[in-house]
Design an enzyme around this catalytic site. Structure first.
Site, PDB file in Angstrom:
ATOM      1  N   THR A   1      45.046  40.731  44.951  1.00 37.10           N
ATOM      2  CA  THR A   1      45.780  41.900  45.592  1.00 37.10           C
ATOM      3  C   THR A   1      45.157  42.287  46.298  1.00 37.10           C
ATOM      4  OG1 THR A   1      45.771  44.040  44.661  1.00 37.10           O
ATOM      5  CG2 THR A   1      43.943  42.726  43.864  1.00 37.10           C
ATOM      6  N   ASP A   2      45.944  42.991  47.298  1.00 34.89           N
ATOM      7  CA  ASP A   2      46.157  44.081  48.604  1.00 34.89           C
ATOM      8  C   ASP A   2      44.094  44.976  48.225  1.00 34.89           C
ATOM      9  OD1 ASP A   2      47.283  45.954  46.865  1.00 34.89           O
ATOM     10  OD2 ASP A   2      48.387  46.459  49.083  1.00 34.89           O
ATOM     11  N   GLU A   3      44.885  45.353  46.871  1.00 37.50           N
ATOM     12  CA  GLU A   3      43.921  46.376  45.953  1.00 37.50           C
ATOM     13  C   GLU A   3      42.348  46.037  46.874  1.00 37.50           C
ATOM     14  OE1 GLU A   3      44.891  48.389  42.154  1.00 37.50           O
ATOM     15  OE2 GLU A   3      47.165  47.470  42.241  1.00 37.50           O
TER      16      GLU A   3
ATOM     17  N   TYR B   1      40.406  47.020  37.668  1.00 37.44           N
ATOM     18  CA  TYR B   1      40.371  46.030  37.777  1.00 37.44           C
ATOM     19  C   TYR B   1      40.357  45.097  39.167  1.00 37.44           C
ATOM     20  CZ  TYR B   1      45.361  43.856  39.846  1.00 37.44           C
ATOM     21  OH  TYR B   1      45.850  42.922  39.783  1.00 37.44           O
TER      22      TYR B   1
ATOM     23  N   LYS C   1      39.535  41.439  40.589  1.00 34.56           N
ATOM     24  CA  LYS C   1      39.845  40.752  41.270  1.00 34.56           C
ATOM     25  C   LYS C   1      38.796  40.107  42.465  1.00 34.56           C
ATOM     26  CE  LYS C   1      43.485  39.578  40.730  1.00 34.56           C
ATOM     27  NZ  LYS C   1      44.276  38.323  40.369  1.00 34.56           N
TER      28      LYS C   1
END
Ligand code: NAD
Ligand code: TYD
Length: 360
Positions: A136-138, A163, A167
């Site tokens: 993810t870009d998060e 989260y 990741k």
């Protein structure tokens, strides 16, 4: 015939990817879908493909070393596409441990089993074996709201939620395998997805479902947080292109070039619902802005995400194809045609989750 091991294929993006792959390659590939069927996994998402002779479902937890090793022993896997994860930020704030368990330890098991199956006695790897880690870009953290900054592949990691931290840790493990063993892998970091089969805990399906039911639309904080929305089929296509045309060991960012504030998204959803509902549908009367309810902000809420998908465009030729207004119409049409799916997804445990999350 190439054999794929897809993890988390019963979830939102995984099931869309499996549909995409069978549409594209038909009988030229075989897919083995390994999924633990958590609350987010739903075999209804795959009923169109379950009878195909070149599709197999195995219920297993990616943290279960023996079960995953067996899948590699019993099948000559050519491609791993690793989607399986706990994926919802709000849940990670309440129960972080399961995110570490699945996202970090589960990824370690997947890497280790693939390495054991693909490694030759001299430490090199069998030819044409590839692992793609879906991320993810998060992991890049949050961007300021008004400048023109974007996330690039070189942006330092700065995750904020449990989260995104889990990741980020899983991405680091994949990088460590590539650096230490020259393990043949790629990482993709994608922006927010939307489309068919998305579980109604996430913003877009939750708002569509609530609006149709005449329930409040809970907007966190001031509603001005920005996400960069990508139609899920465009993501599925990008994953396949990265795995087949990308350079091994590289990371590719995937984004929609479609930044919008949450409140803007909500207005588009309401407008589109009103436009698509027939005049004699009684729901049309309550689908309006009066349902919007500003609620307490998410803890540590990242302000803005935005991807610059320049590398994947120039190196691989991928670009987002679906304009947001078209994608949202397709998504709403899918929800209209799959009321039973939504009914099943929002019964049982979902009710409890919803009460605890929104009716405190
Ligand atoms: P999802 O929550 O809809 O699906 C996750 C799937 O993984 C489910 O089928 C679930 O049963 C399975 N799973 C969970 N724990 C498991 C375990 N221990 N063993 C085996 N299977 C398990 O998630 P999604 O939105 O489809 O996301 C898929 C991947 O894409 C995730 O890795 C996520 O981090 C990443 N991603 C998601 C988005 C997004 O907008 N949804 C954006 C970028 C990246
Ligand atoms: P979400 O779909 O959970 O994705 P992510 O947090 O991974 O980006 O949320 C998207 C945006 O919508 C995010 O800024 C949080 C916001 N949001 C709400 O305002 N209300 C809600 O009920 C939910 C689930 C999300």
């Amino acid at each position: 015939m190439r054999t794929y091991l897809v993890t988390g294929g019963a979830g939102f993006i995984g099931s869309n990817y499996i549909h995409y792959m069978f549409r594209k390659y038909c009988d030229e590939i075989r897919i083995i879908n390994v999924d633990a069927l958590t609350y987010a996994g739903n075999l209804e998402n795959l009923k169109d493909v379950e009878k195909r002779p070149n599709y197999t479902f195995i219920r297993a937890d990616i943290c279960d070393k023996e079960a995953i090793a067996r899948v590699f022993e019993e099948n000559d896997i050519d491609r791993v596409v690793h989607f399986a994860a706990e994926s919802h930020v709000d849940r990670s704030i309440r129960t972080p441990e399961i995110f570490v368990q699945t996202n970090v330890l589960g990824t370690a098991v997947m890497l280790n089993c693939a390495k054991a199956a693909w490694e030759l006695p001299d430490g090199s790897f069998r030819e044409n074996k590839k692992f793609l880690h879906v991320s993810t870009d998060e992991v890049y953290g949050s961007l300021p709201e008004d400048d023109n900054a974007f996330f690039y592949e070189t942006t330092p990691y700065d995750p904020h939620s449990p989260y995104s931290a889990s990741k980020a840790a899983s991405d680091m493990l994949v990088k460590a395998y590539m650096d230490t063993y020259r393990f043949p892998a790629n990482i993709t970091n994608c922006s927010n997805n939307y489309g068919p089969y998305q579980f109604p805990e996430k913003f877009i399906p939750l708002m569509i479902h609530n609006a149709l039911e005449g329930k409040k639309l809970p907007v966190y904080g001031d509603g001005k947080n920005v996400r960069d929305w990508l139609y899920v089929e465009d993501h599925a296509k990008a994953i396949d292109m990265v795995q087949e045309q990308g350079k091994l060991f590289e990371t590719y960012n995937i984004g929609g070039h479609n930044e919008k504030q949450n409140i803007e998204i909500l207005h588009i959803i309401l407008e589109t619902l009103r436009d698509m509902l027939p005049d004699d549908d009684p729901r049309k009367a309550h689908v309006n802005e009066g349902l919007i309810s500003y609620v307490e902000d998410r803890k540590g809420h990242d302000r803005r995400y935005a991807i610059a998908p320049d590398k994947i465009r120039t190196q691989i030729g991928w670009e987002p194809e679906t304009m947001f207004r078209d994608g949202i119409r397709k998504t709403i049409q899918w929800f209209f045609e799959n009321e039973e799916w939504m009914k099943n997804a929002t019964s049982g445990d979902y009710q409890k989750y919803y009460r605890e999350m929104y009716e405190k």
